[in-house]
Design a protein around this motif. Structure first.
Motif, PDB file in Angstrom:
ATOM      1  N   TYR A 104      -5.933 -14.052  -5.942  1.00  0.00           N
ATOM      2  CA  TYR A 104      -4.694 -13.366  -5.572  1.00  0.00           C
ATOM      3  C   TYR A 104      -3.878 -14.241  -4.617  1.00  0.00           C
ATOM      4  N   LEU A 154       0.811  -1.222   0.000  1.00  0.00           N
ATOM      5  CA  LEU A 154       0.000   0.000   0.000  1.00  0.00           C
ATOM      6  C   LEU A 154       0.845   1.274   0.000  1.00  0.00           C
ATOM      7  N   ASP A 210       2.753   2.614  -2.211  1.00  0.00           N
ATOM      8  CA  ASP A 210       2.632   3.395  -3.448  1.00  0.00           C
ATOM      9  C   ASP A 210       1.186   3.686  -3.823  1.00  0.00           C
ATOM     10  N   ALA A 211       0.242   3.021  -3.190  1.00  0.00           N
ATOM     11  CA  ALA A 211      -1.181   3.216  -3.490  1.00  0.00           C
ATOM     12  C   ALA A 211      -1.993   3.066  -2.201  1.00  0.00           C
ATOM     13  N   GLU A 233      -4.658   4.222  -1.144  1.00  0.00           N
ATOM     14  CA  GLU A 233      -6.112   4.154  -1.264  1.00  0.00           C
ATOM     15  C   GLU A 233      -6.607   2.792  -1.750  1.00  0.00           C
ATOM     16  N   LYS A 234      -5.705   1.913  -2.126  1.00  0.00           N
ATOM     17  CA  LYS A 234      -6.076   0.601  -2.664  1.00  0.00           C
ATOM     18  C   LYS A 234      -6.737  -0.236  -1.567  1.00  0.00           C
ATOM     19  N   ARG A 235      -7.853  -0.877  -1.919  1.00  0.00           N
ATOM     20  CA  ARG A 235      -8.584  -1.688  -0.945  1.00  0.00           C
ATOM     21  C   ARG A 235      -8.852  -3.105  -1.428  1.00  0.00           C
ATOM     22  N   LEU A 236      -8.581  -3.402  -2.711  1.00  0.00           N
ATOM     23  CA  LEU A 236      -8.853  -4.721  -3.255  1.00  0.00           C
ATOM     24  C   LEU A 236      -7.625  -5.259  -3.981  1.00  0.00           C
ATOM     25  N   PHE A 237      -7.219  -6.451  -3.601  1.00  0.00           N
ATOM     26  CA  PHE A 237      -6.138  -7.156  -4.277  1.00  0.00           C
ATOM     27  C   PHE A 237      -6.758  -8.381  -4.926  1.00  0.00           C
ATOM     28  N   SER A 238      -6.708  -8.442  -6.242  1.00  0.00           N
ATOM     29  CA  SER A 238      -7.330  -9.559  -6.941  1.00  0.00           C
ATOM     30  C   SER A 238      -6.507  -9.959  -8.149  1.00  0.00           C
ATOM     31  N   ASN A 244      -1.566 -10.883 -10.461  1.00  0.00           N
ATOM     32  CA  ASN A 244      -1.141  -9.899  -9.464  1.00  0.00           C
ATOM     33  C   ASN A 244      -0.580 -10.593  -8.222  1.00  0.00           C
ATOM     34  N   VAL A 259      -8.662  -3.914   3.880  1.00  0.00           N
ATOM     35  CA  VAL A 259      -8.241  -4.484   2.603  1.00  0.00           C
ATOM     36  C   VAL A 259      -8.912  -5.837   2.400  1.00  0.00           C
TER      37      VAL A 259
END
Length: 109
Positions: free
Chosen positions: A59, A12, A14-15, A17-22, A26, A53
């Motif tokens: 993933y 997180l 670098d990002a 605000e990211k909340r989904l890893f799929s 990836n 998250v």
């Protein structure tokens, strides 16, 4: 025997605000990011996923499939994988990934 810390907060950086890893591809990138290539059956893995998250089963499979293949059963893998930080949807997806990862097609004959 080594301990691998799989800390999603690092992903997180670098990002934020990211909340989904799929996505399996990836997850494969995360496998590389956390340097899991040389992990063996004696190693220990600590999964740390923030509550806000969600990580999909695909993933998890991309990230852990090579590791899962080293074990004979889900129970054996669980002895080496601390998933106590997983909650809610991520915990459900993790359990689904374990079932998918150890499922094998068998013929009728």
């Amino acid at each position: 025997m080594a301990t691998y810390k799989i800390e999603f907060r690092r992903l997180l950086e670098d990002a934020p605000e990211k909340r989904l890893f799929s996505g399996r591809s990836n997850g494969e990138k995360a496998h590389e990011f956390f340097k899991l290539d040389h992990a063996d059956k004696t190693d220990f893995f600590e999964l740390e996923v923030p509550e806000e998250v969600v990580v999909s089963s695909s993933y998890f499979l991309g990230m852990l499939e090579d590791i899962m293949r080293k074990y004979d059963s889900v129970d054996e893998l669980k002895q080496h994988l601390d998933s106590s930080s997983l909650k809610g949807d991520t915990l459900a997806e993790y359990k689904r990934a374990l079932k998918r990862g150890f499922y094998t097609n068998r013929g009728f004959f």
